[in-house]
Design a protein around this motif. Sequence first.
Motif, PDB file in Angstrom:
ATOM      1  N   THR A   1      -8.262   5.664   3.522  1.00  0.00           N
ATOM      2  CA  THR A   1      -7.947   4.717   4.578  1.00  0.00           C
ATOM      3  C   THR A   1      -7.421   5.488   5.782  1.00  0.00           C
ATOM      4  O   THR A   1      -7.210   6.698   5.721  1.00  0.00           O
ATOM      5  CB  THR A   1      -6.886   3.708   4.110  1.00  0.00           C
ATOM      6  OG1 THR A   1      -5.753   4.425   3.586  1.00  0.00           O
ATOM      7  CG2 THR A   1      -7.428   2.792   3.024  1.00  0.00           C
TER       8      THR A   1
ATOM      9  N   SER B   1      -4.849  -3.952  -6.797  1.00  0.00           N
ATOM     10  CA  SER B   1      -3.822  -3.152  -6.128  1.00  0.00           C
ATOM     11  C   SER B   1      -2.497  -3.894  -6.090  1.00  0.00           C
ATOM     12  O   SER B   1      -2.395  -5.055  -6.472  1.00  0.00           O
ATOM     13  CB  SER B   1      -4.272  -2.800  -4.702  1.00  0.00           C
ATOM     14  OG  SER B   1      -3.375  -1.874  -4.120  1.00  0.00           O
TER      15      SER B   1
ATOM     16  N   ILE C   1      -2.054  -1.048   1.487  1.00  0.00           N
ATOM     17  CA  ILE C   1      -2.193  -2.440   1.941  1.00  0.00           C
ATOM     18  C   ILE C   1      -1.790  -2.562   3.409  1.00  0.00           C
ATOM     19  O   ILE C   1      -2.495  -3.183   4.211  1.00  0.00           O
ATOM     20  CB  ILE C   1      -1.351  -3.380   1.065  1.00  0.00           C
ATOM     21  CG1 ILE C   1      -1.754  -3.235  -0.408  1.00  0.00           C
ATOM     22  CG2 ILE C   1      -1.505  -4.817   1.531  1.00  0.00           C
ATOM     23  CD1 ILE C   1      -3.231  -3.480  -0.684  1.00  0.00           C
TER      24      ILE C   1
ATOM     25  N   LEU D   1      -4.586  -0.969   5.433  1.00  0.00           N
ATOM     26  CA  LEU D   1      -5.802  -1.777   5.520  1.00  0.00           C
ATOM     27  C   LEU D   1      -5.613  -2.995   6.420  1.00  0.00           C
ATOM     28  O   LEU D   1      -6.561  -3.459   7.058  1.00  0.00           O
ATOM     29  CB  LEU D   1      -6.248  -2.210   4.121  1.00  0.00           C
ATOM     30  CG  LEU D   1      -6.856  -1.108   3.262  1.00  0.00           C
ATOM     31  CD1 LEU D   1      -6.970  -1.550   1.806  1.00  0.00           C
ATOM     32  CD2 LEU D   1      -8.226  -0.694   3.803  1.00  0.00           C
TER      33      LEU D   1
ATOM     34  N   VAL E   1     -12.694  -3.641   4.163  1.00  0.00           N
ATOM     35  CA  VAL E   1     -11.973  -4.125   2.989  1.00  0.00           C
ATOM     36  C   VAL E   1     -11.227  -5.421   3.312  1.00  0.00           C
ATOM     37  O   VAL E   1     -10.519  -5.518   4.309  1.00  0.00           O
ATOM     38  CB  VAL E   1     -10.970  -3.065   2.480  1.00  0.00           C
ATOM     39  CG1 VAL E   1     -10.170  -3.606   1.302  1.00  0.00           C
ATOM     40  CG2 VAL E   1     -11.704  -1.787   2.082  1.00  0.00           C
ATOM     41  N   ASP E   2     -11.408  -6.393   2.433  1.00  0.00           N
ATOM     42  CA  ASP E   2     -10.686  -7.653   2.518  1.00  0.00           C
ATOM     43  C   ASP E   2      -9.569  -7.628   1.484  1.00  0.00           C
ATOM     44  O   ASP E   2      -9.814  -7.391   0.300  1.00  0.00           O
ATOM     45  CB  ASP E   2     -11.653  -8.814   2.239  1.00  0.00           C
ATOM     46  CG  ASP E   2     -11.022 -10.186   2.439  1.00  0.00           C
ATOM     47  OD1 ASP E   2      -9.942 -10.260   3.055  1.00  0.00           O
ATOM     48  OD2 ASP E   2     -11.615 -11.184   1.983  1.00  0.00           O
ATOM     49  N   VAL E   3      -8.332  -7.850   1.929  1.00  0.00           N
ATOM     50  CA  VAL E   3      -7.170  -7.868   1.033  1.00  0.00           C
ATOM     51  C   VAL E   3      -6.890  -9.316   0.630  1.00  0.00           C
ATOM     52  O   VAL E   3      -6.618 -10.155   1.486  1.00  0.00           O
ATOM     53  CB  VAL E   3      -5.928  -7.261   1.715  1.00  0.00           C
ATOM     54  CG1 VAL E   3      -4.718  -7.327   0.774  1.00  0.00           C
ATOM     55  CG2 VAL E   3      -6.190  -5.822   2.151  1.00  0.00           C
TER      56      VAL E   3
ATOM     57  N   CYS F   1      -2.668  -7.980  -5.912  1.00  0.00           N
ATOM     58  CA  CYS F   1      -3.708  -8.354  -4.946  1.00  0.00           C
ATOM     59  C   CYS F   1      -5.025  -7.696  -5.337  1.00  0.00           C
ATOM     60  O   CYS F   1      -5.067  -6.783  -6.167  1.00  0.00           O
ATOM     61  CB  CYS F   1      -3.320  -7.981  -3.518  1.00  0.00           C
ATOM     62  SG  CYS F   1      -3.236  -6.211  -3.189  1.00  0.00           S
TER      63      CYS F   1
ATOM     64  N   LEU G   1      -8.631  -6.017  -3.721  1.00  0.00           N
ATOM     65  CA  LEU G   1      -9.329  -5.465  -2.560  1.00  0.00           C
ATOM     66  C   LEU G   1     -10.825  -5.615  -2.780  1.00  0.00           C
ATOM     67  O   LEU G   1     -11.333  -5.253  -3.839  1.00  0.00           O
ATOM     68  CB  LEU G   1      -8.982  -3.991  -2.358  1.00  0.00           C
ATOM     69  CG  LEU G   1      -7.491  -3.614  -2.340  1.00  0.00           C
ATOM     70  CD1 LEU G   1      -7.344  -2.114  -2.091  1.00  0.00           C
ATOM     71  CD2 LEU G   1      -6.750  -4.410  -1.293  1.00  0.00           C
TER      72      LEU G   1
END
Length: 200
Positions: A33, A61, A68, A71, A96-98, A157, A159
């Motif tokens: 990242t 994650s 996080i 991102l 990336v969608d968290v 969470c 990712l």
Amino acid sequence: MGTPVTAPWKQLLLRALESQSHLKHSIYFQLATVGTNGRPSNRTVVFRGFQDNTDKIQINSDTRSRKIEELKSCPFSEICWYFTESWEQFRINGRVDVIDGSNSDPEKLQIREKSWFGCSMKARLQYLDPEQGCPSVNEQPKEFSLDPCAGPVDAFCVLILDPDQVDYLNLKSNLKLNFMSRLSDNGEKYWASLKTNPEC
């Protein structure tokens, strides 16, 4: 909408995973990242599969981890995945969608919940550990308990990396392929490929 077409690089990746499933480390890869200071930030994570009928890669994650925050500041990331037995490398670039507990999309929350219950109890308990990166206090570790039927804790969470470019390298055959995502006239995603000379 037509039937989803399997991305050609995904077929190569699935073949590498299947042929080296006896190697436990084959499901580990590096996720890079952009740090909040603008510098590269990298760590090893575990492959949790593809989302159903897509080429999106899933990773579990901890919301308290540094990646996080990174991102959320810059959602672009790159995976580097090397298979030691077949000498194949995949570099997978994308957004990336968290998905954490504050997400308002019911479908995404369902993905998070499904991933949580797919974890072992030992893995779930890790999300109750003290916050990562904080100074360690020399005291007896606390014992945590968790209801097996309880939903995801706040720290958990998911990712979802949506690839837009993949570089494939086979060091045995010296084959290098670049795959780039495109949108068709009707808005559907497809992949174009190009064979290139390997980089030194």
